[in-house]
Write a protein that holds these residues in place. Structure first.
Motif, PDB file in Angstrom:
ATOM      1  N   UNK A   3       7.874  -1.029   5.124  1.00 15.49           N
ATOM      2  CA  UNK A   3       7.201  -1.847   6.139  1.00 15.49           C
ATOM      3  C   UNK A   3       7.481  -3.334   5.949  1.00 15.49           C
ATOM      4  N   UNK A   4       8.603  -3.664   5.326  1.00 16.29           N
ATOM      5  CA  UNK A   4       8.944  -5.057   5.045  1.00 16.29           C
ATOM      6  C   UNK A   4       9.058  -5.878   6.327  1.00 16.29           C
ATOM      7  N   UNK A   5       8.476  -7.080   6.304  1.00 16.88           N
ATOM      8  CA  UNK A   5       8.616  -8.053   7.391  1.00 16.88           C
ATOM      9  C   UNK A   5       9.383  -9.250   6.847  1.00 16.88           C
ATOM     10  N   UNK A   6      10.414  -9.687   7.555  1.00 19.64           N
ATOM     11  CA  UNK A   6      11.258 -10.768   7.076  1.00 19.64           C
ATOM     12  C   UNK A   6      10.776 -12.129   7.551  1.00 19.64           C
ATOM     13  N   UNK A   7      10.638 -13.060   6.602  1.00 18.39           N
ATOM     14  CA  UNK A   7      10.318 -14.444   6.948  1.00 18.39           C
ATOM     15  C   UNK A   7      11.430 -15.008   7.824  1.00 18.39           C
ATOM     16  N   UNK A   8      11.041 -15.678   8.914  1.00 15.25           N
ATOM     17  CA  UNK A   8      12.029 -16.260   9.813  1.00 15.25           C
ATOM     18  C   UNK A   8      12.689 -15.260  10.731  1.00 15.25           C
ATOM     19  N   UNK A   9      12.282 -13.992  10.645  1.00 18.11           N
ATOM     20  CA  UNK A   9      12.789 -12.937  11.531  1.00 18.11           C
ATOM     21  C   UNK A   9      11.614 -12.232  12.202  1.00 18.11           C
ATOM     22  N   UNK A  10      10.716 -11.664  11.386  1.00 15.81           N
ATOM     23  CA  UNK A  10       9.553 -10.975  11.909  1.00 15.81           C
ATOM     24  C   UNK A  10       8.306 -11.839  11.949  1.00 15.81           C
ATOM     25  N   UNK A  11       8.344 -12.971  11.250  1.00 11.82           N
ATOM     26  CA  UNK A  11       7.253 -13.952  11.318  1.00 11.82           C
ATOM     27  C   UNK A  11       7.852 -15.333  11.152  1.00 11.82           C
ATOM     28  N   UNK A  12       7.107 -16.374  11.562  1.00 10.26           N
ATOM     29  CA  UNK A  12       7.649 -17.736  11.559  1.00 10.26           C
ATOM     30  C   UNK A  12       8.056 -18.147  10.156  1.00 10.26           C
ATOM     31  N   UNK A  13       9.201 -18.860  10.099  1.00  3.40           N
ATOM     32  CA  UNK A  13       9.837 -19.132   8.823  1.00  3.40           C
ATOM     33  C   UNK A  13       9.809 -20.581   8.388  1.00  3.40           C
ATOM     34  N   UNK A  14      10.824 -20.943   7.583  1.00  2.00           N
ATOM     35  CA  UNK A  14      10.812 -22.174   6.800  1.00  2.00           C
ATOM     36  C   UNK A  14      11.693 -23.286   7.362  1.00  2.00           C
ATOM     37  N   UNK A  15      12.331 -23.087   8.509  1.00  2.67           N
ATOM     38  CA  UNK A  15      13.046 -24.197   9.136  1.00  2.67           C
ATOM     39  C   UNK A  15      12.020 -25.069   9.857  1.00  2.67           C
ATOM     40  N   UNK A  16      11.181 -25.700   9.065  1.00  4.93           N
ATOM     41  CA  UNK A  16      10.058 -26.468   9.586  1.00  4.93           C
ATOM     42  C   UNK A  16       9.555 -27.392   8.491  1.00  4.93           C
ATOM     43  N   UNK A  17       8.704 -28.330   8.869  1.00 10.28           N
ATOM     44  CA  UNK A  17       8.176 -29.252   7.866  1.00 10.28           C
ATOM     45  C   UNK A  17       7.141 -28.583   6.974  1.00 10.28           C
ATOM     46  N   UNK A  18       6.534 -27.482   7.467  1.00 10.38           N
ATOM     47  CA  UNK A  18       5.600 -26.712   6.648  1.00 10.38           C
ATOM     48  C   UNK A  18       5.805 -25.225   6.919  1.00 10.38           C
ATOM     49  N   UNK A  51       0.802  -1.228   0.000  1.00  8.58           N
ATOM     50  CA  UNK A  51       0.000   0.000   0.000  1.00  8.58           C
ATOM     51  C   UNK A  51       0.834   1.276   0.000  1.00  8.58           C
ATOM     52  N   UNK A  52       2.119   1.184   0.306  1.00  6.13           N
ATOM     53  CA  UNK A  52       2.941   2.395   0.362  1.00  6.13           C
ATOM     54  C   UNK A  52       3.271   2.881  -1.050  1.00  6.13           C
ATOM     55  N   UNK A  53       3.903   4.043  -1.146  1.00  5.80           N
ATOM     56  CA  UNK A  53       4.209   4.625  -2.454  1.00  5.80           C
ATOM     57  C   UNK A  53       5.050   3.686  -3.305  1.00  5.80           C
ATOM     58  N   UNK A  54       6.089   3.089  -2.712  1.00  4.47           N
ATOM     59  CA  UNK A  54       6.965   2.209  -3.490  1.00  4.47           C
ATOM     60  C   UNK A  54       6.252   0.944  -3.932  1.00  4.47           C
ATOM     61  N   UNK A  55       5.477   0.346  -3.045  1.00  4.43           N
ATOM     62  CA  UNK A  55       4.731  -0.854  -3.426  1.00  4.43           C
ATOM     63  C   UNK A  55       3.771  -0.565  -4.570  1.00  4.43           C
ATOM     64  N   UNK A  56       3.029   0.550  -4.479  1.00  3.34           N
ATOM     65  CA  UNK A  56       2.064   0.890  -5.515  1.00  3.34           C
ATOM     66  C   UNK A  56       2.741   1.213  -6.833  1.00  3.34           C
ATOM     67  N   UNK A  57       3.992   1.657  -6.772  1.00  3.71           N
ATOM     68  CA  UNK A  57       4.737   1.975  -7.994  1.00  3.71           C
ATOM     69  C   UNK A  57       5.474   0.762  -8.551  1.00  3.71           C
ATOM     70  N   UNK A  58       5.295  -0.408  -7.933  1.00  2.00           N
ATOM     71  CA  UNK A  58       5.966  -1.615  -8.413  1.00  2.00           C
ATOM     72  C   UNK A  58       7.369  -1.788  -7.883  1.00  2.00           C
ATOM     73  N   UNK A  59       7.760  -0.955  -6.896  1.00  2.00           N
ATOM     74  CA  UNK A  59       9.105  -1.071  -6.309  1.00  2.00           C
ATOM     75  C   UNK A  59       8.990  -1.728  -4.928  1.00  2.00           C
ATOM     76  N   UNK A  60       8.491  -2.955  -4.927  1.00  2.00           N
ATOM     77  CA  UNK A  60       8.177  -3.600  -3.653  1.00  2.00           C
ATOM     78  C   UNK A  60       9.409  -3.874  -2.800  1.00  2.00           C
ATOM     79  N   UNK A  61      10.564  -4.023  -3.442  1.00  2.00           N
ATOM     80  CA  UNK A  61      11.785  -4.272  -2.672  1.00  2.00           C
ATOM     81  C   UNK A  61      12.182  -3.057  -1.833  1.00  2.00           C
ATOM     82  N   UNK A  62      11.547  -1.904  -2.063  1.00  2.00           N
ATOM     83  CA  UNK A  62      11.842  -0.686  -1.307  1.00  2.00           C
ATOM     84  C   UNK A  62      10.777  -0.373  -0.262  1.00  2.00           C
ATOM     85  N   UNK A  63       9.885  -1.299   0.000  1.00  2.00           N
ATOM     86  CA  UNK A  63       8.821  -1.078   0.998  1.00  2.00           C
ATOM     87  C   UNK A  63       9.424  -0.826   2.382  1.00  2.00           C
TER      88      UNK A  63
END
Length: 344
Positions: free
Chosen positions: A109-124, A95-107
């Protein structure tokens, strides 16, 4: 299910039974097959200053993975059960300016998998469908598991045109080695890489580096390498992968006028560089973080289809039960990428 969890705010990891992740209408549930161990995971395991600031316990770790789609939400259209997938580990707001402009890597409000939310060192693991990359072409599972760091290497290496250019890479960690392979594959004339680990420099040679220099030795420096290769004005492109002050200073000292530096290495603290040289030599310095979503992912797939070989950078594979041994090897200066196998 089994998962590797940062259960307590102290050094270590715990292999535990945890509930399978929930998934919503726009999400995908993935059965994890392989994961790669990242430097981020090593920081969290050792519980250093960065990890204490970034991670709230308990947290399932891991963001480098490949798996098979086990279920999809009701609103998911382009991902199907049974697809082989990797995941973009940066979850953005959309929803931010960069995301809406297609520059999602510059968001911002980025949340990192395995850092800010549960990640992939798991069976699912569960991810929004918008973060899932389906492997349409045949790919080695170990290579597919490291698409995340491969993307960092590709994003950095392809920040500037490389055809016919002389490239200096400081830092022969796994991403630096992959960047050397990408640079040669993309048409660089010479690729020189520096490090202090003879083992990793040997891996860089296998990956295609023209010269791999041990900068802890007084035998040959970057300026000597220039003379050896017949370079008269310095390197055209620099890829700084180490985060080390002395590496960045050496790079600046050895760039041609108008040279371009892409900087991925994350310094542990602030440091000084000779800004007068950067100004008077008109050197461009560009910071790199993560991958361009999803242009970098397209580039990765095409590079592999074109014959780029990443297997030399993968130096070890362990069952997830042997995670301590895997992490010990990954934290040494002797290894490349280390894989955890979850398929059992």
């Amino acid at each position: 299910m089994k998962a590797l969890v940062k259960q307590k705010a102290e050094p270590g990891l715990w292999l535990m039974d945890v509930p399978e992740p929930e998934y919503g209408d726009g999400d995908v549930l993935i059965k994890v097959l392989r994961t790669g161990i990242c430097g981020t995971d090593l920081h969290i395991r050792s519980w250093d200053g960065w990890a204490r600031q970034a991670v709230t316990t308990p947290r399932v770790l891991g963001h480098e993975f490949v798996g098979e789609v086990a279920a999809v939400g009701a609103a998911v259209q382009d991902v199907a059960i049974g697809d082989l997938v990797s995941g973009e580990g940066h979850l953005v707001c959309g929803k931010c300016r960069n995301c809406l402009a297609g520059r999602r890597h510059l968001c911002r409000s980025t949340v990192g998998l395995g850092v800010g939310r549960d990640g992939a060192f798991a069976q699912y693991v569960s991810l929004p469908a918008a973060n899932v990359w389906v492997h349409r072409a045949e790919v080695n599972l170990d290579v597919a598991a490291i698409f995340d760091p491969f993307g960092n290497a590709v994003h950095t290496a392809l920040s500037f045109p490389l055809v016919g250019e002389d490239v200096l890479i400081t830092g022969a960690g796994p991403i630096g080695i992959m960047a050397a392979a990408v640079a040669r594959h993309a048409g660089a004339r010479n690729v020189v890489i520096t490090d202090v680990s003879p083992h990793r420099l040997a891996l860089a040679r296998k990956a295609g580096a023209t010269l791999a220099l041990d900068v802890s030795s007084a035998d040959i420096g970057i300026a000597d390498a220039q003379r050896q290769l017949g370079l008269k004005e310095g390197f055209d492109v620099g890829l700084e992968m180490s985060g080390r002050p002395e590496a960045m200073r050496d790079m600046v000292d050895n760039m041609t006028h108008g040279g371009r530096i892409a900087m991925l290495g994350l310094p542990a603290e602030e440091f000084a560089v000779d800004w007068s040289k950067i100004v008077t030599s008109m050197i461009t310095v560009k910071g790199i973080y993560g991958r361009e979503m999803f242009e970098t992912w397209y580039a990765m797939t095409v590079l592999l289809e074109g014959g780029l070989d990443l297997t030399p950078v993968i130096t070890g594979s362990y069952g997830y039960e042997d995670f301590d041994a895997a992490f010990d090897e990954a934290s040494s200066a002797r290894s490349g990428k280390i894989i955890l196998d979850w398929s059992a």
